[in-house]
Design a protein around this motif. Structure first.
Motif, mmCIF file in Angstrom:
data_model
loop_
_atom_site.group_PDB
_atom_site.id
_atom_site.type_symbol
_atom_site.label_atom_id
_atom_site.label_comp_id
_atom_site.label_asym_id
_atom_site.label_seq_id
_atom_site.Cartn_x
_atom_site.Cartn_y
_atom_site.Cartn_z
ATOM 1 N N PRO A 169 0.660 11.351 1.689
ATOM 2 C CA PRO A 169 1.739 12.761 1.412
ATOM 3 C C PRO A 169 1.529 13.781 0.271
ATOM 4 O O PRO A 169 1.998 15.090 0.395
ATOM 5 C CB PRO A 169 3.025 11.984 0.754
ATOM 6 C CG PRO A 169 2.115 11.286 -0.323
ATOM 7 C CD PRO A 169 1.550 9.702 0.570
ATOM 8 N N ALA A 170 0.409 13.469 -0.674
ATOM 9 C CA ALA A 170 -0.123 15.037 -1.209
ATOM 10 C C ALA A 170 -1.220 15.559 -0.747
ATOM 11 O O ALA A 170 -1.076 16.604 -1.477
ATOM 12 C CB ALA A 170 -1.215 13.877 -2.351
ATOM 13 N N ALA A 171 -1.243 15.520 0.515
ATOM 14 C CA ALA A 171 -2.388 15.698 1.583
ATOM 15 C C ALA A 171 -0.939 17.763 1.992
ATOM 16 O O ALA A 171 -1.707 18.614 2.384
ATOM 17 C CB ALA A 171 -2.392 15.520 2.992
ATOM 18 N N LEU A 172 0.849 16.858 1.610
ATOM 19 C CA LEU A 172 1.061 17.927 2.512
ATOM 20 C C LEU A 172 1.989 18.587 0.868
ATOM 21 O O LEU A 172 2.554 18.139 0.263
ATOM 22 C CB LEU A 172 2.546 17.208 3.518
ATOM 23 C CG LEU A 172 1.501 16.520 4.056
ATOM 24 C CD1 LEU A 172 3.006 16.247 5.160
ATOM 25 C CD2 LEU A 172 0.894 17.270 5.597
ATOM 26 N N ALA A 173 2.187 20.285 1.742
ATOM 27 C CA ALA A 173 2.905 20.416 0.835
ATOM 28 C C ALA A 173 4.205 20.663 0.858
ATOM 29 O O ALA A 173 4.993 19.495 1.552
ATOM 30 C CB ALA A 173 3.568 22.544 0.817
ATOM 31 N N ALA A 185 5.830 9.348 -2.036
ATOM 32 C CA ALA A 185 4.975 8.438 -2.294
ATOM 33 C C ALA A 185 4.209 7.292 -0.985
ATOM 34 O O ALA A 185 4.555 7.847 -0.292
ATOM 35 C CB ALA A 185 6.082 6.953 -2.739
ATOM 36 N N SER A 186 3.240 7.024 -1.075
ATOM 37 C CA SER A 186 2.212 6.020 -0.361
ATOM 38 C C SER A 186 2.929 4.904 -0.160
ATOM 39 O O SER A 186 2.423 4.080 -0.968
ATOM 40 C CB SER A 186 0.867 6.212 -0.061
ATOM 41 O OG SER A 186 0.305 5.462 0.770
ATOM 42 N N THR A 187 3.367 4.531 0.982
ATOM 43 C CA THR A 187 3.804 2.765 0.474
ATOM 44 C C THR A 187 3.663 2.392 2.192
ATOM 45 O O THR A 187 3.881 1.611 2.552
ATOM 46 C CB THR A 187 5.132 3.029 1.186
ATOM 47 O OG1 THR A 187 5.246 4.052 2.078
ATOM 48 C CG2 THR A 187 5.648 3.589 0.008
ATOM 49 N N VAL A 188 2.079 3.107 3.206
ATOM 50 C CA VAL A 188 2.092 2.225 4.104
ATOM 51 C C VAL A 188 0.520 1.549 4.499
ATOM 52 O O VAL A 188 -0.789 2.968 4.312
ATOM 53 C CB VAL A 188 2.074 3.347 5.794
ATOM 54 C CG1 VAL A 188 2.096 3.038 7.592
ATOM 55 C CG2 VAL A 188 4.270 3.451 5.336
ATOM 56 N N PRO A 189 0.139 1.256 4.537
ATOM 57 C CA PRO A 189 -1.250 0.505 5.221
ATOM 58 C C PRO A 189 -1.972 1.843 5.794
ATOM 59 O O PRO A 189 -1.146 1.165 6.437
ATOM 60 C CB PRO A 189 -1.478 -0.566 5.198
ATOM 61 C CG PRO A 189 0.207 -0.996 5.650
ATOM 62 C CD PRO A 189 0.754 -0.489 4.943
ATOM 63 N N ALA A 190 -2.897 2.095 5.665
ATOM 64 C CA ALA A 190 -4.047 2.425 6.769
ATOM 65 C C ALA A 190 -4.584 1.592 7.634
ATOM 66 O O ALA A 190 -5.050 0.015 7.709
ATOM 67 C CB ALA A 190 -4.893 3.674 6.201
ATOM 68 N N PRO A 191 -5.036 1.798 9.461
ATOM 69 C CA PRO A 191 -5.128 1.204 9.847
ATOM 70 C C PRO A 191 -6.829 0.911 8.998
ATOM 71 O O PRO A 191 -7.923 1.691 8.712
ATOM 72 C CB PRO A 191 -5.651 2.060 10.744
ATOM 73 C CG PRO A 191 -5.087 3.387 10.321
ATOM 74 C CD PRO A 191 -4.471 3.549 9.263
ATOM 75 N N GLU A 192 -7.234 -0.218 9.723
ATOM 76 C CA GLU A 192 -8.508 -0.571 9.550
ATOM 77 C C GLU A 192 -9.739 -0.461 10.766
ATOM 78 O O GLU A 192 -8.602 -1.058 11.569
ATOM 79 C CB GLU A 192 -9.100 -1.911 8.812
ATOM 80 C CG GLU A 192 -10.489 -2.275 8.791
ATOM 81 C CD GLU A 192 -11.107 -2.042 7.556
ATOM 82 O OE1 GLU A 192 -12.407 -2.260 6.978
ATOM 83 O OE2 GLU A 192 -9.830 -1.295 6.566
ATOM 84 N N ARG A 193 -10.491 0.706 11.062
ATOM 85 C CA ARG A 193 -11.666 0.790 11.782
ATOM 86 C C ARG A 193 -12.578 0.056 12.079
ATOM 87 O O ARG A 193 -13.817 -0.567 11.160
ATOM 88 C CB ARG A 193 -12.045 1.937 11.889
ATOM 89 C CG ARG A 193 -12.789 2.370 13.234
ATOM 90 C CD ARG A 193 -11.799 2.469 14.567
ATOM 91 N NE ARG A 193 -12.331 2.090 15.996
ATOM 92 C CZ ARG A 193 -12.075 2.569 17.166
ATOM 93 N NH1 ARG A 193 -10.923 1.825 17.227
ATOM 94 N NH2 ARG A 193 -12.550 2.426 18.010
ATOM 95 N N GLN A 194 -12.837 -1.171 12.848
ATOM 96 C CA GLN A 194 -14.302 -1.765 12.846
ATOM 97 C C GLN A 194 -15.111 -1.223 14.145
ATOM 98 O O GLN A 194 -16.154 -0.937 13.763
ATOM 99 C CB GLN A 194 -13.733 -2.951 13.537
ATOM 100 C CG GLN A 194 -12.797 -3.879 12.287
ATOM 101 C CD GLN A 194 -13.646 -4.131 11.221
ATOM 102 O OE1 GLN A 194 -14.626 -4.056 11.063
ATOM 103 N NE2 GLN A 194 -12.606 -4.437 9.561
#
Length: 210
Positions: A169-173, A185-194
């Motif tokens: 979220p901090a990336a956006l105005a 606040a960041s509440t969602v886990p990021a995808p993991e790339r393999q």
């Protein structure tokens, strides 16, 4: 006289979040001691996961539009994606190598950091090209309703797409966060790339042949 509806920008907001994800991973690796390689490797996997998910969305929705409306731009974008994919695969290999040898070989972490920074530099140029060259050209040749329909189709197919903004979220105005319906606040886990980070071109897709 009514104001013209705002232009639909397919790139800028997701690209802001993508930049934040890659920058966060690079900072994490740069601040990592050799015995902390596992955390750094996880951050790298998350950033590459964001890149992979975004690339898949572009391939599914934007690339067909480019092939119809801007075939020369489609070739250039496909080639940039191909080169980025090769760079990303190299970073994945370097990450796995660092996991295997650190902390016995402290230089492996620094090597991973530099590889990730080279990827970040290449990716920044690619994102800028899409935002400042491709998108303005699309506005010229694509009727607004066609861009609206594309966005509606994307949202219907990916109702969870706003999770990208909840992770970064901090990336956006503030006005942009309200536009996409996220808080601070960041509440969602990021995808993991393999695996490989860019999808292979679709059958019949325009490619450069290089």
């Amino acid at each position: 006289m009514q104001d013209a509806p705002p232009l639909i920008d397919l790139y800028t907001l997701p690209h802001k979040a993508i930049r934040a994800a890659v920058a966060h991973a690079a900072m994490t690796v740069g601040a990592t001691d050799p015995d902390g390689i596992a955390e750094a490797a996880s951050a790298v996997g998350e950033a590459l996961g964001e890149l992979a998910a975004h690339a898949a969305h572009e391939e599914e929705f934007i690339d067909p539009l480019l092939e119809r409306r801007l075939p020369d731009a489609a070739i250039e974008v496909a080639e940039q994606h191909r080169r980025l994919g090769a760079t990303i695969d190299g970073v994945l290999r370097q990450r796995d190598g660092a996991l295997a040898v650190a902390p016995e070989q402290p230089g492996a972490v620094l090597g991973l950091y530099r590889a990730l920074q080279r990827l970040a530099a290449e990716n920044l140029l690619h994102l800028d090209h899409e935002e400042t060259v491709v998108m303005p050209a699309l506005w010229v040749v694509t009727p607004p309703h066609e861009l609206q329909e594309l966005m509606a189709s994307f949202r219907a197919a990916h109702p969870d797409a706003a999770a990208l903004y909840r992770r970064w979220p901090a990336a956006l105005a503030a006005t942009e966060r309200r536009l996409v319906g996220v808080g601070e606040a960041s509440t969602v886990p990021a995808p993991e790339r393999q695996g490989p980070s860019y999808p292979k071109p679709r059958s019949g897709a325009v490619t450069s042949g290089r």
